[in-house]
Design a protein around this motif. Structure first.
Motif, PDB file in Angstrom:
ATOM      1  N   ASP A 468      79.991 -12.539 -36.685  1.00  0.00           N
ATOM      2  CA  ASP A 468      80.159 -13.365 -35.451  1.00  0.00           C
ATOM      3  C   ASP A 468      80.267 -14.707 -35.650  1.00  0.00           C
ATOM      4  OD1 ASP A 468      80.279 -11.066 -33.581  1.00  0.00           O
ATOM      5  OD2 ASP A 468      78.033 -11.179 -33.080  1.00  0.00           O
ATOM      6  N   SER A 469      79.218 -15.314 -36.736  1.00  0.00           N
ATOM      7  CA  SER A 469      79.282 -16.582 -37.151  1.00  0.00           C
ATOM      8  C   SER A 469      78.887 -16.436 -38.524  1.00  0.00           C
ATOM      9  CB  SER A 469      78.255 -17.204 -36.440  1.00  0.00           C
ATOM     10  OG  SER A 469      78.012 -18.481 -37.068  1.00  0.00           O
ATOM     11  N   PRO A 470      79.410 -17.287 -39.607  1.00  0.00           N
ATOM     12  CA  PRO A 470      78.957 -17.315 -40.808  1.00  0.00           C
ATOM     13  C   PRO A 470      77.394 -17.534 -41.010  1.00  0.00           C
ATOM     14  CG  PRO A 470      80.810 -18.748 -40.640  1.00  0.00           C
ATOM     15  CD  PRO A 470      80.364 -18.451 -39.119  1.00  0.00           C
ATOM     16  N   GLU A 471      76.593 -18.079 -40.184  1.00  0.00           N
ATOM     17  CA  GLU A 471      75.209 -18.067 -39.939  1.00  0.00           C
ATOM     18  C   GLU A 471      74.464 -16.744 -39.868  1.00  0.00           C
ATOM     19  OE1 GLU A 471      77.335 -20.622 -38.415  1.00  0.00           O
ATOM     20  OE2 GLU A 471      77.146 -21.854 -40.008  1.00  0.00           O
ATOM     21  N   ASP A 472      75.299 -15.735 -39.551  1.00  0.00           N
ATOM     22  CA  ASP A 472      74.562 -14.520 -39.260  1.00  0.00           C
ATOM     23  C   ASP A 472      73.775 -14.371 -40.533  1.00  0.00           C
ATOM     24  OD1 ASP A 472      75.629 -14.341 -36.924  1.00  0.00           O
ATOM     25  OD2 ASP A 472      77.213 -12.488 -37.153  1.00  0.00           O
ATOM     26  N   SER A 473      74.435 -14.391 -41.799  1.00  0.00           N
ATOM     27  CA  SER A 473      73.758 -14.161 -42.936  1.00  0.00           C
ATOM     28  C   SER A 473      72.147 -14.758 -43.033  1.00  0.00           C
ATOM     29  CB  SER A 473      74.474 -14.323 -44.212  1.00  0.00           C
ATOM     30  OG  SER A 473      74.850 -15.858 -44.156  1.00  0.00           O
ATOM     31  N   VAL A 474      72.119 -16.186 -42.615  1.00  0.00           N
ATOM     32  CA  VAL A 474      71.082 -17.040 -42.674  1.00  0.00           C
ATOM     33  C   VAL A 474      70.212 -16.361 -41.426  1.00  0.00           C
ATOM     34  CG1 VAL A 474      70.183 -19.143 -42.106  1.00  0.00           C
ATOM     35  CG2 VAL A 474      72.535 -18.897 -43.186  1.00  0.00           C
ATOM     36  N   GLU A 475      70.482 -16.404 -40.609  1.00  0.00           N
ATOM     37  CA  GLU A 475      69.613 -15.969 -39.460  1.00  0.00           C
ATOM     38  C   GLU A 475      68.923 -14.415 -39.257  1.00  0.00           C
ATOM     39  OE1 GLU A 475      71.269 -16.982 -35.564  1.00  0.00           O
ATOM     40  OE2 GLU A 475      71.525 -19.032 -36.243  1.00  0.00           O
ATOM     41  N   GLN A 476      69.906 -13.404 -39.948  1.00  0.00           N
ATOM     42  CA  GLN A 476      69.707 -12.347 -39.983  1.00  0.00           C
ATOM     43  C   GLN A 476      68.862 -12.036 -41.148  1.00  0.00           C
ATOM     44  OE1 GLN A 476      72.607  -9.592 -38.776  1.00  0.00           O
ATOM     45  NE2 GLN A 476      73.279 -10.976 -37.376  1.00  0.00           N
ATOM     46  N   LEU A 477      68.500 -12.611 -42.375  1.00  0.00           N
ATOM     47  CA  LEU A 477      67.872 -12.459 -43.450  1.00  0.00           C
ATOM     48  C   LEU A 477      66.390 -11.772 -43.240  1.00  0.00           C
ATOM     49  CD1 LEU A 477      67.451 -12.540 -46.579  1.00  0.00           C
ATOM     50  CD2 LEU A 477      66.502 -15.052 -46.316  1.00  0.00           C
ATOM     51  N   ALA A 478      65.788 -12.135 -42.133  1.00  0.00           N
ATOM     52  CA  ALA A 478      64.447 -11.641 -42.049  1.00  0.00           C
ATOM     53  C   ALA A 478      64.614 -10.136 -41.383  1.00  0.00           C
ATOM     54  CB  ALA A 478      63.687 -12.424 -40.799  1.00  0.00           C
ATOM     55  N   GLU A 479      65.978  -9.961 -40.818  1.00  0.00           N
ATOM     56  CA  GLU A 479      65.959  -8.528 -40.442  1.00  0.00           C
ATOM     57  C   GLU A 479      66.065  -7.516 -41.466  1.00  0.00           C
ATOM     58  OE1 GLU A 479      69.069  -8.165 -37.511  1.00  0.00           O
ATOM     59  OE2 GLU A 479      68.339  -9.778 -36.449  1.00  0.00           O
ATOM     60  N   PHE A 480      66.758  -8.047 -42.666  1.00  0.00           N
ATOM     61  CA  PHE A 480      66.816  -7.368 -43.737  1.00  0.00           C
ATOM     62  C   PHE A 480      65.438  -7.019 -44.415  1.00  0.00           C
ATOM     63  CE2 PHE A 480      67.007  -7.364 -48.581  1.00  0.00           C
ATOM     64  CZ  PHE A 480      68.209  -6.414 -48.749  1.00  0.00           C
ATOM     65  N   TRP A 481      64.655  -8.001 -44.528  1.00  0.00           N
ATOM     66  CA  TRP A 481      63.201  -7.690 -45.005  1.00  0.00           C
ATOM     67  C   TRP A 481      62.262  -6.865 -44.092  1.00  0.00           C
ATOM     68  CZ3 TRP A 481      63.746  -8.720 -49.485  1.00  0.00           C
ATOM     69  CH2 TRP A 481      64.369  -9.979 -50.276  1.00  0.00           C
ATOM     70  N   GLN A 482      62.682  -6.689 -43.034  1.00  0.00           N
ATOM     71  CA  GLN A 482      62.027  -5.907 -42.007  1.00  0.00           C
ATOM     72  C   GLN A 482      62.495  -4.622 -42.167  1.00  0.00           C
ATOM     73  OE1 GLN A 482      62.536  -6.640 -37.912  1.00  0.00           O
ATOM     74  NE2 GLN A 482      60.942  -5.333 -37.088  1.00  0.00           N
ATOM     75  N   MET A 483      63.518  -4.317 -42.625  1.00  0.00           N
ATOM     76  CA  MET A 483      64.327  -2.954 -42.535  1.00  0.00           C
ATOM     77  C   MET A 483      63.613  -2.590 -44.051  1.00  0.00           C
ATOM     78  SD  MET A 483      66.511  -1.652 -45.297  1.00  0.00           S
ATOM     79  CE  MET A 483      67.440  -2.932 -45.946  1.00  0.00           C
ATOM     80  N   ILE A 484      63.405  -3.346 -45.062  1.00  0.00           N
ATOM     81  CA  ILE A 484      62.776  -2.954 -46.425  1.00  0.00           C
ATOM     82  C   ILE A 484      61.384  -2.388 -45.908  1.00  0.00           C
ATOM     83  CG2 ILE A 484      61.806  -3.800 -48.429  1.00  0.00           C
ATOM     84  CD1 ILE A 484      64.286  -5.054 -48.787  1.00  0.00           C
ATOM     85  N   TYR A 485      60.571  -3.488 -45.304  1.00  0.00           N
ATOM     86  CA  TYR A 485      59.084  -3.248 -45.053  1.00  0.00           C
ATOM     87  C   TYR A 485      58.806  -1.946 -44.290  1.00  0.00           C
ATOM     88  CZ  TYR A 485      54.575  -4.665 -43.327  1.00  0.00           C
ATOM     89  OH  TYR A 485      53.091  -4.774 -43.106  1.00  0.00           O
ATOM     90  N   ASP A 486      59.729  -1.676 -43.127  1.00  0.00           N
ATOM     91  CA  ASP A 486      59.290  -0.790 -42.124  1.00  0.00           C
ATOM     92  C   ASP A 486      59.902   0.810 -43.101  1.00  0.00           C
ATOM     93  OD1 ASP A 486      59.010  -2.251 -40.173  1.00  0.00           O
ATOM     94  OD2 ASP A 486      60.973  -2.314 -39.106  1.00  0.00           O
ATOM     95  N   THR A 487      60.842   0.779 -43.612  1.00  0.00           N
ATOM     96  CA  THR A 487      61.266   1.802 -44.704  1.00  0.00           C
ATOM     97  C   THR A 487      59.935   2.259 -45.672  1.00  0.00           C
ATOM     98  OG1 THR A 487      63.433   1.360 -44.481  1.00  0.00           O
ATOM     99  CG2 THR A 487      62.879   2.801 -46.249  1.00  0.00           C
ATOM    100  N   ALA A 488      59.516   1.275 -46.044  1.00  0.00           N
ATOM    101  CA  ALA A 488      58.162   1.376 -47.193  1.00  0.00           C
ATOM    102  C   ALA A 488      56.802   1.792 -46.367  1.00  0.00           C
ATOM    103  CB  ALA A 488      58.032   0.122 -47.953  1.00  0.00           C
ATOM    104  N   LEU A 489      56.682   1.443 -45.240  1.00  0.00           N
ATOM    105  CA  LEU A 489      55.686   1.822 -44.454  1.00  0.00           C
ATOM    106  C   LEU A 489      55.757   3.091 -43.841  1.00  0.00           C
ATOM    107  CD1 LEU A 489      54.728  -0.981 -45.236  1.00  0.00           C
ATOM    108  CD2 LEU A 489      53.664  -1.098 -42.889  1.00  0.00           C
ATOM    109  N   GLU A 490      56.917   3.343 -43.705  1.00  0.00           N
ATOM    110  CA  GLU A 490      57.382   5.118 -42.961  1.00  0.00           C
ATOM    111  C   GLU A 490      57.021   5.832 -44.196  1.00  0.00           C
ATOM    112  OE1 GLU A 490      61.216   5.181 -42.000  1.00  0.00           O
ATOM    113  OE2 GLU A 490      61.064   4.042 -40.113  1.00  0.00           O
ATOM    114  N   ILE A 491      57.282   5.669 -45.412  1.00  0.00           N
ATOM    115  CA  ILE A 491      56.928   6.580 -46.532  1.00  0.00           C
ATOM    116  C   ILE A 491      55.391   6.489 -46.963  1.00  0.00           C
ATOM    117  CG2 ILE A 491      57.375   6.974 -48.955  1.00  0.00           C
ATOM    118  CD1 ILE A 491      60.081   5.688 -48.308  1.00  0.00           C
ATOM    119  N   ASN A 492      54.740   5.309 -46.926  1.00  0.00           N
ATOM    120  CA  ASN A 492      53.359   5.086 -47.309  1.00  0.00           C
ATOM    121  C   ASN A 492      52.760   4.225 -46.340  1.00  0.00           C
ATOM    122  OD1 ASN A 492      50.956   4.646 -48.424  1.00  0.00           O
ATOM    123  ND2 ASN A 492      51.484   4.508 -50.150  1.00  0.00           N
TER     124      ASN A 492
END
Length: 612
Positions: A468-492
């Motif tokens: 939607d905007s080039p700034e999506d990458s900037v503003e959605q970086l935290a969502e990327f880390w949330q995806m990793i964090y949630d996936t890891a904690l689902e496993i362990n």
């Protein structure tokens, strides 16, 4: 709601009797009746506005009122025809509010410039956050001509030198990231200036915590932004003249075209006054952001356990020497063993190095099992969002790349890699599958996520991503880390997710999606200590903060700096090394005695679980 359309001295007197009765107006002797049009007061802070809606600050800690600096154009814009900073006072109103921050009040001040730009300043304060005063400023084009706004500035203030104090005039905390990995906290000398841009300050160094705080012995002043997504603001701090003092503000450069009747609004910013140092600012900010939904998770006991890392053997490690070190690590009282950089064929592909793990997954599973059999938990080093030239991933999925406006890649310099876009679904799905392999298939209990490029990214112009905007990458970086964090904690559910942004000043918006921060390649023990204070302020008084390898501290042995501030201890010692880089980290008899004493004391006291 009370509304008044008045100005000058009459406005000041009338408002003192009507609108500001509940606020407790600053005593008339403290203000100039000719210049002052309006006074806003919140807890220990008063903000005086003059007839042009310039402002200055007055502190009133312990009933002692102090003027902190002269009137300045505190909220203004730069247009295609020049700076517009004078907005003659028109009207003011006040109303009660209730938001996610609780019960409070909001004051609305309006002024109209000669250019036809109308400025409206919304000032909000809340019972639950007495140190913070929040600003939203909007500009409406009431003229018949189009106006282009190139830059806006909020909360531009001065903190004057305290002439009665001795020692350094000012200290400062600045939350920006730079490639020289400079101190986050420092004393200021005349001539000092730092821009504190929250975007990229080098190819792979950027973002941070959007707060600049400057203090003298008796009072401190901080400004920042309080949006739940990162914004590409700057928070400059300068100390050019001792007669003037330190000056700071929040700004954003972005061209906005306002046709007649159109409006624009700044991001939400804030100002805070405090006593002592910057810790009170960070704590208030953390609590306010938690109320807005950006809240730290709970921390597992395993995040406090001391760490041995195989990085002492560096990239050319062999599996046997790592395994041979585990008994000594356990004997010393360490609970984690980290396999660092060098297990992979390349950044991006993340295939197991066949020289070290010739049987692939089976060898890695066996390696993890041997760590567990030694009584230790296994953590794996990883650098997501990076892809090396020549890799299969780059050849087959160039669509994942983060590109600039010219279609060029962004470099990750340490590994000679390129950035992947964290806001692109293809990048996220590929990364999620890697987490499942590392923690599910291989059996790791934690991840050491590493790299200076992790803290922030540039705007992405890759047309394949349909942002939607080039700034999506900037503003959605935290969502990327949330995806990793949630996936890891689902496993362990007890997994430890450490993000080490290699000397950069942690981006606050990423912090809720890790449960262990780290001093991140400190250049000195001073950095270990002040980074610890900062991260305890931003994550919580009992947050697990890893002091990193003790070998990175002063004299390569300063356990006290980590121990004293409640940091998790760690080391990268080697055993039986006879040559190469590993030799400098060899655990000899003298070192072993020292290491053993500190680690034993750490395990006994477990200071990180206390209240900082």
């Amino acid at each position: 709601m009370v509304i008044h359309n008045i100005s000058g001295y009459v406005a000041k007197c009338f408002l003192a009797g009507v609108v500001l009765v509940a606020m407790g107006c600053v005593h008339p002797s403290a203000i100039d009746p000719v210049e002052t049009a309006f006074v806003f007061k919140n807890n220990s802070l008063a903000i005086e506005f003059n007839n042009d809606l310039h402002s200055r600050l007055i502190s009133s800690f312990d009933g002692n009122k102090q003027l902190l600096g002269d009137f300045r154009a505190s909220e203004y814009v730069e247009t295609d025809s020049g700076v517009v900073s004078e907005f003659p006072f028109d009207r003011v109103s006040e109303t009660s509010i209730e938001t996610e921050l609780g019960i409070g009040r909001q004051t609305k001040i309006t002024g109209l410039s000669e250019t036809g730009l109308e400025k409206t300043v919304l000032i909000s304060s809340y019972d639950d956050f007495p140190l913070m005063t929040f600003f939203k400023v909007s500009y409406t084009n009431t003229s018949s001509e189009t106006i282009k706004v190139a830059r806006w500035v909020n909360n531009s203030y001065t903190l004057a030198v305290n002439s009665n104090a001795s020692g350094e005039d000012f200290w400062a905390y600045e939350g920006a990231s730079y490639s020289d990995r400079r101190d986050w906290v420092k004393s200021l000398e005349v001539g000092y200036n730092q821009q504190n841009y929250m975007g990229m300050n080098a190819s792979d160094y950027g973002s941070g915590t959007a707060i600049t705080d400057v203090w003298r012995q008796d009072v401190g002043l901080a400004v920042g932004h309080s949006e739940v997504d990162p914004k590409l603001v700057a928070l400059p701090l300068s100390y050019q003249d001792a007669k003037v003092g330190a000056q700071l503000h929040v700004e954003l450069e972005k061209v906005t075209t306002l046709s007649p009747g159109e409006s624009m609004q700044t991001v939400e910013t804030f100002v805070t006054l405090h006593q002592r140092d910057y810790y009170a600012t960070l704590k208030s900010y953390r609590e306010a952001m938690a109320a807005k939904g950006l809240k730290m998770d709970s921390f597992p006991d395993s995040a406090y356990e001391p760490i041995w890392c195989a990085w002492g053997y560096e990239r050319d490690f062999n599996v046997d020497e790592v395994l041979a070190t585990l008994p000594k690590a356990k004997e010393l009282g360490l609970e984690w063993a980290v396999l660092d950089d060098g297990w992979q064929t390349a950044e991006g592909d993340w295939y197991l190095n066949p020289e070290k793990f010739p049987n692939g997954d089976a060898d890695m599973q066996d390696f993890v099992q041997q760590i567990n059999d030694a009584g230790l938990k296994a953590k794996l080093w990883w650098a997501p969002l990076a892809v090396d030239p020549g890799t299969d991933l780059l050849h087959e999925h160039s669509d994942m790349l983060l590109l600039d406006e010219d279609g060029a890649v962004h470099d990750v310099t340490w590994w000679n890699s390129f950035y992947l876009c964290p806001a692109y679904e293809g990048t996220r799905e590929y990364t999620k599958a890697l987490v499942k392999k590392m923690m599910g298939t291989w059996g790791y209990a934690g991840l050491k996520i590493d790299g200076q490029h992790l803290n922030g990214v540039a705007p992405c112009h890759n047309p394949a991503h349909n942002h939607d905007s080039p700034e999506d990458s900037v503003e959605q970086l935290a969502e990327f880390w949330q995806m990793i964090y949630d996936t890891a904690l689902e496993i362990n559910p007890e997994a430890v997710i450490e993000i080490c942004p290699c000397g950069t000043s942690y981006a606050f918006h990423n912090l809720p999606f890790m449960n262990q921060s780290v001093s991140s390649d400190p250049l000195s023990s001073w950095q270990i200590r002040h980074k610890g204070k900062t991260l305890k302020g931003l994550m919580g008084e009992s947050a697990p903060y890893y002091g990193d390898h003790v070998e990175l501290s002063d004299d390569a042995s300063d356990f006290a700096s980590s121990m004293g501030i409640g940091a998790v201890l760690g080391t990268k010692f080697t055993v039986d090394a006879t040559e190469g880089p590993a030799l400098q980290f060899l655990l000899d008899e003298e070192k072993e005695q020292i290491w053993s004493q500190w680690i034993a004391t750490y395990n006994e006291k477990m200071l990180p679980k206390g209240i900082y």
